[in-house]
Design an enzyme around this catalytic site. Structure first.
Site, PDB file in Angstrom:
ATOM      1  N   HIS A 206       0.901  -1.259   0.273  1.00  0.00           N
ATOM      2  CA  HIS A 206       0.026  -0.232  -0.042  1.00  0.00           C
ATOM      3  C   HIS A 206       0.664   1.291  -0.052  1.00  0.00           C
ATOM      4  CE1 HIS A 206      -1.564  -3.156   2.047  1.00  0.00           C
ATOM      5  NE2 HIS A 206      -2.854  -2.798   1.402  1.00  0.00           N
ATOM      6  N   SER A 283      -7.436   3.342  -4.478  1.00  0.00           N
ATOM      7  CA  SER A 283      -7.402   3.113  -3.585  1.00  0.00           C
ATOM      8  C   SER A 283      -7.754   2.127  -3.210  1.00  0.00           C
ATOM      9  CB  SER A 283      -8.769   4.920  -3.652  1.00  0.00           C
ATOM     10  OG  SER A 283      -9.812   3.529  -2.996  1.00  0.00           O
ATOM     11  N   ASP A 284      -6.889   2.317  -2.230  1.00  0.00           N
ATOM     12  CA  ASP A 284      -7.410   0.801  -0.765  1.00  0.00           C
ATOM     13  C   ASP A 284      -8.972   1.002  -0.711  1.00  0.00           C
ATOM     14  OD1 ASP A 284      -7.375  -1.168   0.642  1.00  0.00           O
ATOM     15  OD2 ASP A 284      -5.826  -1.422   1.850  1.00  0.00           O
ATOM     16  N   ALA A 285      -9.406   0.161   0.214  1.00  0.00           N
ATOM     17  CA  ALA A 285     -11.344  -0.111  -0.047  1.00  0.00           C
ATOM     18  C   ALA A 285     -11.399   1.685   0.699  1.00  0.00           C
ATOM     19  CB  ALA A 285     -11.642  -0.992   0.166  1.00  0.00           C
ATOM     20  N   ALA A 287     -11.475   4.082   1.078  1.00  0.00           N
ATOM     21  CA  ALA A 287     -10.179   5.427   1.597  1.00  0.00           C
ATOM     22  C   ALA A 287     -10.272   6.489   0.694  1.00  0.00           C
ATOM     23  CB  ALA A 287      -8.954   5.065   0.804  1.00  0.00           C
TER      24      ALA A 287
END
Length: 758
Positions: A206, A283-285, A287
């Protein structure tokens, strides 16, 4: 019918993208930058069922319907968590027909360490110190994933992890940048291959610094010095990009006070301008939505604009995307249409390169054969053999030879789901070979292998959010009597020739949302181990974990300890092969193993600082040294090292030398050794760590064989980012050079000195 330029496969992906981009509305562009989770199997609940649900459950039940509504008008560019090929085709058809221009979806999934065939967990793969093993494993995983319609994986996770309390240490390669960079690049090559129809786009994550989350707690902020960020945390990302990674995932957390998903310095200045990354960033979930929750953005419109301006191309979300508000953000002057176009351009180029406009659907009839490929199971077995780390082997207890009566003890020994480890979703527990299965099958005629569960492995105080979507989870009967089962296990050990006790953590005790405040063995496992050892029966501890655990008592009292990790679909066979000596364990630790949680974070490449001679006495109540050093791992064979040779021994700044050493297998056993190169710079513009890994090679040596191993030391290996001058430097200096089987100063290593002149 007239063919539009973007429909012409003879044109380049870039040419086709420019034509299609010119035809899209703002709303269609925003849709291409939106990735939805799809929570469902395609069957939508009826109104009566919805009315009976609590509000939160109703939202999740309705989520697939809302996603499909978005597909009907071009409101999504990607979906994740769809692993059924028939459902994939139905949703893809809805997207293509719902778009004015027939734009297909790109499907993503968490293919972390296998899809149907489960490989050893990533931290275990790093313990192989063999990049080719990681490449082969991820190539098999990619083939299976692509067969069901997955185009893109959110992997590898390349975050450096220096605090073993952090649950996601299991997903990465440990504490070191050089090892981490090599494993990252190897996985990217495995996933992406040559970019054909059996590969997937790799999305390293990440970006950046998530592994330094404060206190080892998921989702907390990270504070990382500039020198540590450049010298350590960013290196695996750079290596992954140089290996060709097509995607990068941003991180959730604040990095030095700025959320990573809205950090232009991180996503543009470093990722694109310095590293040259030309793919797309997701993006991460949730985010992007989280930028509002983090009190960085004013509202969701502002959050979308800030993320896009920072360089984040696609939003991963569950509900109500912030990027759905980009048209109004443009109207308000918060972001330009040119910035929006650049992000859409990157996503469309990826879709054209994957051939999705020509081949958007899955061949459903071909899926079963790929998922059942026996060759993939052999890849998993070979990988599991490579990752085993022999921590202790007092008196040569291992390998076992002619034992007639073996006791296998511990619930983890016969738990198919735990053998696979966390972060898998389409696994088949029925084909998993547990440790008990493997030992029983390998033992053969004349050897009795009996099993007792002992005590339960422990429970979480706060449940795992992944259990609800898992299958094959182990269950303990309501009438399970720990005291009685402990006594039965001890009696079994007493009447056996050897006891093999499997200790560790259930797979849902590590991974995301599985950080831990302690490194103690959960439940009453230590009590069980102590009781077995007290019987006097020779005991082997098999440790199933993805982080270091408190093994101080075991190190002092148990003759043999083998770290088996979560070894995957064929893990039990690999463990049995090592226990009976069919293979010699050759793995090495990818992290420093602390004695106790009070020592963390503890790393091998720390600085000398004040009074280095007292470094082992920093605590008054415990040695401030590790239980096992970084790179530690024993073998059934014995290896000897010759003198280290430098060719030449003096270089100028910018030049390179070759480090050569002879390694000999001084036994009659064929075995692997991981030859490790470390340096220490004696003086310069900044102080440097006491030891730094700069190269490694895993070699297989027959009994009595000698081989010369060579490494390069040049400007790339000797330069570092200095906080004194705020940039990369290489000093004229003297450098200690060590080669050996671990980072341990007291272990068998050979050394010399390299002179670097200005």
């Amino acid at each position: 019918m007239t063919t539009l330029p973007f429909q012409d496969a003879a044109l380049s992906p870039e040419e086709r993208t420019e034509d299609l981009l010119s035809r899209l509305t703002l709303e269609e562009k925003a849709g291409q930058l939106t990735q939805y989770f799809y929570f469902g199997d395609g069957d939508l609940p009826d109104e009566a069922a919805l009315a009976a649900m609590p509000e939160e459950a109703r939202d999740f039940a309705m989520q697939p319907r809302k996603v499909e509504e978005a597909l009907g008008h071009g409101g999504a560019g990607s979906l994740l968590f769809v692993a059924d090929p028939a459902l994939h085709n139905r949703l893809q058809r809805k997207a293509v027909e719902g778009s004015r221009w027939g734009i297909p979806l790109i499907f993503g999934f968490d293919v972390i360490h296998g899809f149907r065939t489960i490989m050893p967990v990533p931290i275990a793969m790093a313990a192989s110190w063999d990049p080719s093993t990681a490449t082969n494993a991820q190539a098999a995983a990619a083939r299976e994933a692509r067969a069901v319609g997955i185009h893109w994986t959110f992997a590898p996770m390349v975050d450096i992890a220096r605090d073993p309390r952090w649950g996601r240490i299991v997903e990465g390669a440990g504490e070191d940048a050089v090892l981490g960079a090599a494993v990252a690049a190897a996985q990217v090559r495995g996933f992406q291959g040559e970019g054909g129809a059996e590969s997937v786009v790799s999305g390293p994550k990440h970006f950046a610094g998530y592994g330094a989350a404060r206190g080892g707690r998921d989702y907390e902020d990270s504070e990382i010095s500039d020198s540590e960020l450049h010298n350590v945390y960013l290196k695996p990302f750079r290596a992954a990009i140089e290996a060709g990674a097509g995607n990068i995932m941003s991180a959730y957390m604040d990095l030095n006070g700025v959320p990573a998903s809205g950090n232009r310095w991180l996503l543009t200045d470093i990722l694109r301008d310095e590293f040259g990354f030309d793919g797309w960033v997701v993006s991460d979930a949730n985010a992007v939505r989280s930028l509002e929750a983090q009190h960085f953005a004013r509202d969701l419109t502002d959050a979308g604009a800030r993320a896009l301006n920072a360089g984040l191309d696609m939003e991963m979300c569950m509900f109500d995307p912030a990027y759905g508000r980009l048209p109004e953000a443009i109207a308000a002057g918060l972001v330009s249409e040119a910035t929006l176009d650049q992000a859409v351009r990157r996503v469309l180029v990826a879709k054209f390169r994957l051939g999705l406009f020509e081949h958007p659907f899955v061949e459903e009839d071909a899926t079963g054969a790929v998922l059942a490929d026996a060759g993939h199971r052999e890849v998993a077995r070979a990988a599991a053999e490579k990752v085993l780390v022999l921590l202790k082997n007092e008196g040569g207890l291992l390998p076992l030879t002619s034992q007639q009566n073996l006791a296998v003890i511990g619930q983890l020994a016969d738990s198919p789901r735990d053998t696979l480890g966390p972060w898998v979703f389409d696994h088949d527990v029925d084909e998993t070979v547990t440790i008990f299965d493997g030992l029983r099958a390998r033992a053969g005629d004349g050897t009795t292998v009996n099993y007792a569960p002992g005590v339960r492995a422990g429970d979480r105080v706060y449940g795992s959010m992944f259990d609800a979507m898992d299958h094959g989870l182990p269950t303990t009967p309501d009438d399970f009597d720990d005291d009685a089962e402990l006594a039965r296990a001890v009696e079994l050990a007493r009447t056996s020739d050897v006891a093999l006790v499997v200790i560790g953590q259930n797979q849902n005790m590590i991974g995301e949302f599985a950080s831990s405040s302690t490194l103690d063995l959960p439940g009453r496992q230590l009590e069980l181990l102590q009781a077995v050892v007290e019987t006097g029966t020779p005991t082997v501890a098999l440790v199933m974990s993805g982080r270091p655990l408190d093994l101080r008592w075991a190190q002092a009292h148990v003759p043999a300890i083998l770290q088996v990790w979560y070894p995957g679909t064929r893990g039990g066979e690999a463990v049995a092969a090592a226990v009976f000596g069919d293979v010699a364990p050759g793995g090495k630790l990818p992290f420093t193993w602390p004695r106790t949680v009070g020592q963390v974070p503890m790393i091998y490449n720390h600085y000398r600082t004040f009074q280095p001679e007292n470094n082992d006495k920093r605590y008054w109540d415990e040695e401030s040294t590790p239980l096992y050093v970084f790179g530690h791992g024993l073998s059934y064979a014995e290896f000897g090292y010759g003198d280290v040779q430098l060719e030449p021994s003096t270089i100028r700044v910018g030049e390179a030398t070759t480090v050569a050493v002879q390694v000999t297998n001084n036994s009659g056993i064929n075995a692997d050794e991981v030859v490790q190169l470390y340096i220490h710079q004696r003086h310069g513009e900044s102080t440097r760590p006491i030891r730094e890994l700069k190269g490694f090679e895993r070699v297989t040596l027959a009994g009595g064989e000698t081989r010369t191993v060579r490494f390069r030391l040049g400007a790339e290996e000797l330069r570092y980012w200095s906080a004194a001058s705020r940039g990369w430097v290489q000093d004229a200096t003297e450098i200690d050079v060590w080669v050996g089987g671990s980072s341990g100063i007291t272990e068998a290593v050979k050394s010399t000195v390299l002179t670097v002149e200005g």
